[in-house]
Motif scaffolding. Structure first.
Motif, PDB file in Angstrom:
ATOM      1  N   HIS A 119       0.830  -1.196   0.000  1.00 49.34           N
ATOM      2  CA  HIS A 119       0.000   0.000   0.000  1.00 49.34           C
ATOM      3  C   HIS A 119       0.869   1.252   0.000  1.00 49.34           C
ATOM      4  O   HIS A 119       1.831   1.356   0.771  1.00 49.34           O
ATOM      5  CB  HIS A 119      -0.927   0.020   1.217  1.00 49.34           C
ATOM      6  CG  HIS A 119      -1.822  -1.177   1.312  1.00 49.34           C
ATOM      7  ND1 HIS A 119      -2.827  -1.432   0.402  1.00 49.34           N
ATOM      8  CD2 HIS A 119      -1.838  -2.211   2.195  1.00 49.34           C
ATOM      9  CE1 HIS A 119      -3.450  -2.555   0.718  1.00 49.34           C
ATOM     10  NE2 HIS A 119      -2.867  -3.051   1.796  1.00 49.34           N
ATOM     11  N   PHE A 120       0.506   2.214  -0.839  1.00 45.48           N
ATOM     12  CA  PHE A 120       1.274   3.453  -0.959  1.00 45.48           C
ATOM     13  C   PHE A 120       1.456   4.134   0.389  1.00 45.48           C
ATOM     14  O   PHE A 120       2.510   4.724   0.666  1.00 45.48           O
ATOM     15  CB  PHE A 120       0.581   4.395  -1.948  1.00 45.48           C
ATOM     16  CG  PHE A 120       1.313   5.682  -2.166  1.00 45.48           C
ATOM     17  CD1 PHE A 120       2.315   5.771  -3.124  1.00 45.48           C
ATOM     18  CD2 PHE A 120       1.013   6.812  -1.404  1.00 45.48           C
ATOM     19  CE1 PHE A 120       3.002   6.959  -3.316  1.00 45.48           C
ATOM     20  CE2 PHE A 120       1.698   7.995  -1.587  1.00 45.48           C
ATOM     21  CZ  PHE A 120       2.697   8.065  -2.551  1.00 45.48           C
ATOM     22  N   GLU A 121       0.440   4.062   1.246  1.00 46.05           N
ATOM     23  CA  GLU A 121       0.494   4.746   2.537  1.00 46.05           C
ATOM     24  C   GLU A 121       1.637   4.271   3.421  1.00 46.05           C
ATOM     25  O   GLU A 121       1.999   4.955   4.386  1.00 46.05           O
ATOM     26  CB  GLU A 121      -0.832   4.563   3.295  1.00 46.05           C
ATOM     27  CG  GLU A 121      -2.053   5.096   2.566  1.00 46.05           C
ATOM     28  CD  GLU A 121      -2.748   4.053   1.720  1.00 46.05           C
ATOM     29  OE1 GLU A 121      -3.974   3.866   1.899  1.00 46.05           O
ATOM     30  OE2 GLU A 121      -2.074   3.415   0.879  1.00 46.05           O
ATOM     31  N   GLU A 122       2.211   3.100   3.119  1.00 45.32           N
ATOM     32  CA  GLU A 122       3.362   2.617   3.882  1.00 45.32           C
ATOM     33  C   GLU A 122       4.527   3.596   3.835  1.00 45.32           C
ATOM     34  O   GLU A 122       5.409   3.564   4.700  1.00 45.32           O
ATOM     35  CB  GLU A 122       3.836   1.275   3.331  1.00 45.32           C
ATOM     36  CG  GLU A 122       2.840   0.135   3.432  1.00 45.32           C
ATOM     37  CD  GLU A 122       3.268  -1.059   2.593  1.00 45.32           C
ATOM     38  OE1 GLU A 122       4.473  -1.194   2.315  1.00 45.32           O
ATOM     39  OE2 GLU A 122       2.395  -1.859   2.196  1.00 45.32           O
ATOM     40  N   ARG A 123       4.553   4.478   2.844  1.00 43.84           N
ATOM     41  CA  ARG A 123       5.685   5.388   2.666  1.00 43.84           C
ATOM     42  C   ARG A 123       5.726   6.506   3.699  1.00 43.84           C
ATOM     43  O   ARG A 123       6.754   7.176   3.836  1.00 43.84           O
ATOM     44  CB  ARG A 123       5.642   6.006   1.263  1.00 43.84           C
ATOM     45  CG  ARG A 123       5.758   4.999   0.139  1.00 43.84           C
ATOM     46  CD  ARG A 123       5.821   5.693  -1.205  1.00 43.84           C
ATOM     47  NE  ARG A 123       5.897   4.732  -2.307  1.00 43.84           N
ATOM     48  CZ  ARG A 123       6.477   4.969  -3.472  1.00 43.84           C
ATOM     49  NH1 ARG A 123       7.051   6.139  -3.702  1.00 43.84           N
ATOM     50  NH2 ARG A 123       6.487   4.054  -4.414  1.00 43.84           N
ATOM     51  N   GLU A 151       2.998   3.824  12.441  1.00 47.49           N
ATOM     52  CA  GLU A 151       1.801   3.420  11.714  1.00 47.49           C
ATOM     53  C   GLU A 151       1.663   4.239  10.433  1.00 47.49           C
ATOM     54  O   GLU A 151       1.858   5.457  10.449  1.00 47.49           O
ATOM     55  CB  GLU A 151       0.548   3.618  12.578  1.00 47.49           C
ATOM     56  CG  GLU A 151       0.497   2.732  13.808  1.00 47.49           C
ATOM     57  CD  GLU A 151       0.408   1.250  13.474  1.00 47.49           C
ATOM     58  OE1 GLU A 151      -0.162   0.922  12.413  1.00 47.49           O
ATOM     59  OE2 GLU A 151       0.919   0.434  14.267  1.00 47.49           O
ATOM     60  N   PRO A 152       1.281   3.586   9.319  1.00 49.22           N
ATOM     61  CA  PRO A 152       1.071   4.341   8.073  1.00 49.22           C
ATOM     62  C   PRO A 152      -0.027   5.381   8.249  1.00 49.22           C
ATOM     63  O   PRO A 152      -1.033   5.146   8.929  1.00 49.22           O
ATOM     64  CB  PRO A 152       0.643   3.264   7.068  1.00 49.22           C
ATOM     65  CG  PRO A 152       1.154   1.974   7.634  1.00 49.22           C
ATOM     66  CD  PRO A 152       1.102   2.135   9.132  1.00 49.22           C
ATOM     67  N   MET A 153       0.169   6.536   7.641  1.00 45.27           N
ATOM     68  CA  MET A 153      -0.866   7.562   7.680  1.00 45.27           C
ATOM     69  C   MET A 153      -2.073   7.115   6.859  1.00 45.27           C
ATOM     70  O   MET A 153      -1.935   6.386   5.874  1.00 45.27           O
ATOM     71  CB  MET A 153      -0.327   8.886   7.131  1.00 45.27           C
ATOM     72  CG  MET A 153       0.682   9.559   8.042  1.00 45.27           C
ATOM     73  SD  MET A 153       1.120  11.227   7.474  1.00 45.27           S
ATOM     74  CE  MET A 153      -0.448  12.091   7.692  1.00 45.27           C
ATOM     75  N   ALA A 154      -3.240   7.563   7.244  1.00 44.80           N
ATOM     76  CA  ALA A 154      -4.457   7.245   6.495  1.00 44.80           C
ATOM     77  C   ALA A 154      -4.446   7.985   5.161  1.00 44.80           C
ATOM     78  O   ALA A 154      -3.953   9.119   5.069  1.00 44.80           O
ATOM     79  CB  ALA A 154      -5.688   7.642   7.302  1.00 44.80           C
ATOM     80  N   ALA A 155      -5.004   7.344   4.147  1.00 49.68           N
ATOM     81  CA  ALA A 155      -5.057   7.968   2.823  1.00 49.68           C
ATOM     82  C   ALA A 155      -5.754   9.315   2.864  1.00 49.68           C
ATOM     83  O   ALA A 155      -5.352  10.266   2.179  1.00 49.68           O
ATOM     84  CB  ALA A 155      -5.751   7.025   1.841  1.00 49.68           C
ATOM     85  N   THR A 156      -6.785   9.425   3.667  1.00 47.14           N
ATOM     86  CA  THR A 156      -7.536  10.682   3.754  1.00 47.14           C
ATOM     87  C   THR A 156      -6.719  11.801   4.382  1.00 47.14           C
ATOM     88  O   THR A 156      -7.032  12.978   4.191  1.00 47.14           O
ATOM     89  CB  THR A 156      -8.832  10.479   4.563  1.00 47.14           C
ATOM     90  OG1 THR A 156      -8.513   9.858   5.825  1.00 47.14           O
ATOM     91  CG2 THR A 156      -9.820   9.598   3.796  1.00 47.14           C
ATOM     92  N   ASP A 157      -5.677  11.458   5.131  1.00 45.54           N
ATOM     93  CA  ASP A 157      -4.789  12.465   5.704  1.00 45.54           C
ATOM     94  C   ASP A 157      -3.679  12.867   4.741  1.00 45.54           C
ATOM     95  O   ASP A 157      -2.969  13.852   4.991  1.00 45.54           O
ATOM     96  CB  ASP A 157      -4.174  11.961   7.007  1.00 45.54           C
ATOM     97  CG  ASP A 157      -5.191  11.819   8.126  1.00 45.54           C
ATOM     98  OD1 ASP A 157      -6.178  12.584   8.109  1.00 45.54           O
ATOM     99  OD2 ASP A 157      -5.025  10.936   8.987  1.00 45.54           O
TER     100      ASP A 157
END
Length: 453
Positions: A99-103, A109-115
């Motif tokens: 998942h892209f958010e892993e970056r 913890e990965p940030m939420a996509a909505t953030d």
């Protein structure tokens, strides 16, 4: 077609997402925005960063990590130690596994996509304000993710360089402490033909008067020369810090601090003590600004997690996941596999990029492998499975090993499970895409002849 022309065409043909648009829409927009994924140079990203102003100016210490291998593990250990020390951590890494958010991670913890999407909108607004600036996918996403991370008001920002260092987008931010991990041959078409040239590019992240930790035990002379040239505070493995170990524990000593009787880091692999030694040098070098206790160091190393770095999943057979994707990393993987002890059989799931030095990678692993499962990967850069198989057939001296080709990493894993001895092991390696491909539906749990969960 030039980079700028491709960007202009992509912009004209695409509908610009909004701050409320799904992250997938933004990533699709960026894919269409230009035709060049790698475009080294800082002028473009500096121009947009300047327009973004205070929103991308860190108010906390910045630790930047460059190197050929060991960058991600080093970042993960730093994050873990500082979290145990009570600090709010922000970590930027690339690429991701699934998942892209892993970056972009805050407190592990990965940030939420909505953030993340408001930051994408902010970068796009700055990019087209006045004269539009053509940004590569990596440059745009780096700006957006650091923008999002800084909005979380971290106590420390840890940045992993994408490629090289001197001209990488991450180098827009001045490092309060720079780290250079192992340096070897990779991305030579961009970074140069040998370790000296590549070392010069990595050393571009060093800053005058600030700590520069070099964990590579035999760094290129170009790194040392650059540190002397700009008068960086150079921390060299074997001179300013050192470690020793046995099977039960290890110890570390720096300029003024020492840590005896440490448990081995939770990250496994032949090179992790080298990485951990550099991490402890950073902790000492930054102690005045980011003090941590010895207990935080011990707990941080004991609890660190970083998927896909010699990650061992117990089962029947045992599953080993490793993103090793160049000869140096594959050599370390092979050493770690040897150290695991005896297994009656090893099945290998392997997919890799066509621009890698594939022959030594296959040769180093071949003696350990009883069955190869080559796979296609979902990117134009990848070597086709049948091409990998043909290369292996021309190199192998094994007459008892077998090879098969598969359309995806998950299909290759299914075939490896079907062929596996329950008392044996399956190794997945060669690329982030390969490991990510078997993790896309969650962590596989292997039972005799079948997958669970």
């Amino acid at each position: 077609m030039s980079f700028a022309s491709a960007a202009a065409l992509g912009h004209a043909a695409s509908v610009v997402p909004s701050a409320q648009s799904p992250l997938t829409d933004w990533l699709a927009y960026l894919e269409a925005l230009h035709g060049q994924r790698i475009a080294l140079g800082l002028q473009r990203v500096q121009a947009v960063a300047q327009r973004l102003g205070e929103s991308v100016r860190p108010r906390c210490p910045v630790i930047t990590v460059a190197g050929t291998n060991g960058k991600g593990s080093t970042c993960a250990m730093l994050e873990s130690i500082y979290r145990q020390g009570g600090y709010r951590t922000a970590l930027y890494t690339s690429p991701h596994l699934v998942h892209f958010e892993e970056r972009a991670r805050v407190n592990g913890e990965p940030m939420a996509a909505t953030d993340l999407t408001p930051s994408f909108a902010a970068v796009e607004a700055a990019r087209v304000a006045g004269e539009p600036v053509a940004l590569s996918y990596f440059e745009f996403t780096t700006l957006a993710l650091v923008h999002a991370l800084l909005a979380q008001q971290p106590d420390v920002l840890i940045l992993e360089v994408g490629m090289g260092g001197r001209l990488d987008a991450v180098n827009v931010w001045d490092a309060d402490c720079a780290v250079i991990t192992s340096i070897d041959l990779d991305h030579q078409e961009y970074l140069g033909p040998d370790r000296e040239a590549i070392g010069y590019e990595k050393a571009g992240i060093l800053r005058t008067g600030r700590p520069a930790v070099v964990s590579d035990p035999a760094p290129p002379h170009s790194v040392l020369a650059r540190a002397r040239e700009i008068d960086a505070d150079l921390w060299l493995a074997g001179r300013d810090f050192r470690f020793g170990s046995d099977r039960q524990q290890w110890h570390w000593q720096g300029r003024a601090r020492r840590y005896p009787g440490l448990a081995h880091p939770a990250l496994r692999g032949a090179n992790q003590l080298i990485n951990a030694s550099g991490v402890l040098a950073v902790v000492e070098a930054m102690h005045a600004r980011l003090p941590v206790s010895a207990q935080a160091v011990r707990q941080g190393l004991a609890l660190v997690q970083w998927p896909g770095r010699f990650q061992i999943v117990p089962g029947q057979p045992v599953l080993v996941l490793d993103v090793a994707h160049n000869p140096h990393a594959v050599a370390a993987l092979a050493e770690s596999l040897d150290a695991m002890g005896f297994y009656p059989q090893t099945q290998m799931v392997f997919g890799a990029m066509a621009d890698k030095d594939l022959a030594p990678m296959l040769q180093r692993l071949d003696a350990l492998v009883d069955g190869w499962h080559f796979c296609d990967l979902p990117t134009a850069r990848a070597a086709p499975a049948d091409a990998l198989c043909q290369l292996w057939q021309g190199l192998t001296a094994r007459r008892d090993a077998r090879a098969h080709c598969h359309a995806t990493p998950s299909q290759a894993l299914q075939a490896a499970v079907a062929a596996a001895d329950p008392a044996g092991r399956i190794v997945v390696c060669g690329s982030f895409y390969t490991v990510g491909g078997v993790l896309q539906h969650g962590l596989p749990r292997l039972g005799a002849k079948h997958l669970q969960g």
